[in-house]
Structure formats: C-alpha cells, structure tokens
Design an enzyme around this catalytic site. Structure first.
Site, PDB file in Angstrom:
ATOM      1  N   ASN A 174     -14.374   5.023   4.641  1.00  0.00           N
ATOM      2  CA  ASN A 174     -13.210   4.564   3.883  1.00  0.00           C
ATOM      3  C   ASN A 174     -12.796   5.673   2.907  1.00  0.00           C
ATOM      4  O   ASN A 174     -12.899   5.540   1.688  1.00  0.00           O
ATOM      5  CB  ASN A 174     -13.530   3.257   3.146  1.00  0.00           C
ATOM      6  CG  ASN A 174     -12.301   2.594   2.569  1.00  0.00           C
ATOM      7  OD1 ASN A 174     -11.212   3.157   2.565  1.00  0.00           O
ATOM      8  ND2 ASN A 174     -12.484   1.393   2.068  1.00  0.00           N
ATOM      9  N   LEU A 203      -9.721   7.696  -4.094  1.00  0.00           N
ATOM     10  CA  LEU A 203      -9.153   6.982  -5.237  1.00  0.00           C
ATOM     11  C   LEU A 203     -10.205   6.803  -6.325  1.00  0.00           C
ATOM     12  O   LEU A 203      -9.979   7.140  -7.489  1.00  0.00           O
ATOM     13  CB  LEU A 203      -8.604   5.618  -4.797  1.00  0.00           C
ATOM     14  CG  LEU A 203      -8.131   4.693  -5.917  1.00  0.00           C
ATOM     15  CD1 LEU A 203      -6.945   5.293  -6.672  1.00  0.00           C
ATOM     16  CD2 LEU A 203      -7.787   3.320  -5.348  1.00  0.00           C
ATOM     17  N   TYR A 204     -11.367   6.298  -5.946  1.00  0.00           N
ATOM     18  CA  TYR A 204     -12.422   6.058  -6.929  1.00  0.00           C
ATOM     19  C   TYR A 204     -12.893   7.364  -7.580  1.00  0.00           C
ATOM     20  O   TYR A 204     -13.100   7.422  -8.785  1.00  0.00           O
ATOM     21  CB  TYR A 204     -13.596   5.308  -6.299  1.00  0.00           C
ATOM     22  CG  TYR A 204     -13.233   3.947  -5.767  1.00  0.00           C
ATOM     23  CD1 TYR A 204     -12.381   3.097  -6.464  1.00  0.00           C
ATOM     24  CD2 TYR A 204     -13.731   3.496  -4.550  1.00  0.00           C
ATOM     25  CE1 TYR A 204     -12.036   1.843  -5.973  1.00  0.00           C
ATOM     26  CE2 TYR A 204     -13.397   2.240  -4.059  1.00  0.00           C
ATOM     27  CZ  TYR A 204     -12.550   1.419  -4.767  1.00  0.00           C
ATOM     28  OH  TYR A 204     -12.223   0.181  -4.274  1.00  0.00           O
ATOM     29  N   GLN A 205     -13.042   8.414  -6.781  1.00  0.00           N
ATOM     30  CA  GLN A 205     -13.469   9.694  -7.339  1.00  0.00           C
ATOM     31  C   GLN A 205     -12.432  10.255  -8.313  1.00  0.00           C
ATOM     32  O   GLN A 205     -12.784  10.905  -9.294  1.00  0.00           O
ATOM     33  CB  GLN A 205     -13.762  10.703  -6.229  1.00  0.00           C
ATOM     34  CG  GLN A 205     -15.057  10.404  -5.499  1.00  0.00           C
ATOM     35  CD  GLN A 205     -15.323  11.345  -4.337  1.00  0.00           C
ATOM     36  OE1 GLN A 205     -14.415  11.836  -3.684  1.00  0.00           O
ATOM     37  NE2 GLN A 205     -16.612  11.567  -4.063  1.00  0.00           N
ATOM     38  N   GLN A 265       0.833  -1.202   0.000  1.00  0.00           N
ATOM     39  CA  GLN A 265       0.000   0.000   0.000  1.00  0.00           C
ATOM     40  C   GLN A 265       0.871   1.257   0.000  1.00  0.00           C
ATOM     41  O   GLN A 265       1.996   1.240   0.491  1.00  0.00           O
ATOM     42  CB  GLN A 265      -0.938  -0.011   1.201  1.00  0.00           C
ATOM     43  CG  GLN A 265      -2.000  -1.080   1.091  1.00  0.00           C
ATOM     44  CD  GLN A 265      -2.981  -1.066   2.241  1.00  0.00           C
ATOM     45  OE1 GLN A 265      -3.075  -0.110   2.993  1.00  0.00           O
ATOM     46  NE2 GLN A 265      -3.751  -2.146   2.365  1.00  0.00           N
ATOM     47  N   GLY A 266       0.329   2.321  -0.570  1.00  0.00           N
ATOM     48  CA  GLY A 266       1.039   3.594  -0.603  1.00  0.00           C
ATOM     49  C   GLY A 266       2.100   3.674  -1.685  1.00  0.00           C
ATOM     50  O   GLY A 266       2.926   4.591  -1.683  1.00  0.00           O
ATOM     51  N   GLY A 301       1.223   3.165  -5.154  1.00  0.00           N
ATOM     52  CA  GLY A 301       0.572   3.349  -6.443  1.00  0.00           C
ATOM     53  C   GLY A 301      -0.091   2.106  -7.005  1.00  0.00           C
ATOM     54  O   GLY A 301      -0.679   2.148  -8.088  1.00  0.00           O
ATOM     55  N   GLY A 305      -2.782   0.500  -5.886  1.00  0.00           N
ATOM     56  CA  GLY A 305      -4.243   0.624  -5.893  1.00  0.00           C
ATOM     57  C   GLY A 305      -4.717   1.369  -7.127  1.00  0.00           C
ATOM     58  O   GLY A 305      -5.649   0.945  -7.808  1.00  0.00           O
TER      59      GLY A 305
END
Length: 155
Positions: free
Chosen positions: A119, A125-127, A86-87, A89, A91
C-alpha cells in the site's frame, strides 16, 4: 480544507457502509461494516465519519489499547476515503485532523498504525507526516508505523 469528524451513529452507519474503495485497494482496509462490528464488540474503538461540510467523504477508526504494556498505545487503525473523493487532498487533511484529535483526546506522545507494504500510497502519505516503521508487525502481518508528536509537525 476544513474537515470534521463525527461519531458513527446508528443513523449515520447506513451511509458510512456505502463508502467504497478504489479498484485495487481491496484488502488494504476492512470494510466499514467489519469495522463497526469490531467496534461494537470492543468499546475501546472510536469509529468516526469524515465530513467535508455536510458530505460524508470517509471513515476512520481509532482507539486506546491498554494491553500494550507498560503505557498502552493509541492506534489510528482505519482510514478510508471514498473512491469519489480520492486524489483531492482529503486523505492528507484527514490524517492531519485525526492526529490533532488524538493528541487532544488522549494527550498521547505517540500514535501507532499498521499498513501493508504493497500500500505504497498510504505509506508515502504517512511518511510525509513523520510516521516511521518501528520493525514490528501487527496481528494481521501488517507493518507497524509510529508517529512521535515531539519530533513532528502536529503539536
């Protein structure tokens, strides 16, 4: 970053079940074991390992569900990057690769997912890809987000 996705097999499931979340992320996504159990009872699910080269760095599960009338829905329902990765890139790269995969596999116009309001990292991330809340809640009380290929980056 060049990630690839491989279907989870009986052999790879052992390693996938060892993937873990960072402290404080418990409850945001079901365990890989729970996901695989769910996938074994409903063949619409597609569980995949997320690999960077030969290293398993995460897990995702997606599928097409016809019961959302009139056209059904493609769901990117689970995404887990192991705490060690994690952290870095992964994801972001995984979401981009999965959106491309879903577009090619299902020829869909939209992709749905659900997320808990607390969350915030996942929501951001999704936005950043163009996912937006649509006002719905899923069966677990999570807020539903939708990605429209015609409005966003992934073609």
């Amino acid at each position: 970053m060049n990630l690839h996705f491989e279907p989870i097999t009986k052999e790879s499931s052992v390693q996938a079940k060892e993937l873990s979340l960072a402290p404080g992320q418990e409850g945001f996504v079901e365990s890989v074991s729970q996901c695989l159990e769910e996938a074994s009872s409903r063949k619409d699910w597609r569980p995949v390992g997320i690999y960077h080269g030969t290293v398993l760095i995460g897990f995702a599960m997606y599928g097409y569900f016809w019961e959302y009338l009139p056209l059904g829905r493609v769901w990117l329902d689970r995404l887990l990057i192991d705490t060690k990765y994690q952290g870095k890139g992964y994801g972001r790269a995984a979401v981009e690769g999965l959106l491309q995969r879903l577009k090619q596999e299902y020829h869909c116009k939209k992709v749905f997912l659900s997320v808990y309001q607390n969350n915030q990292k996942a929501i951001q991330l999704y936005q950043s890809f163009g996912f937006a809340f649509n006002g719905e809640k899923d069966i677990h009380g999570e807020d539903v987000m939708v990605y429209c290929f015609s409005k966003n980056k992934i073609k």
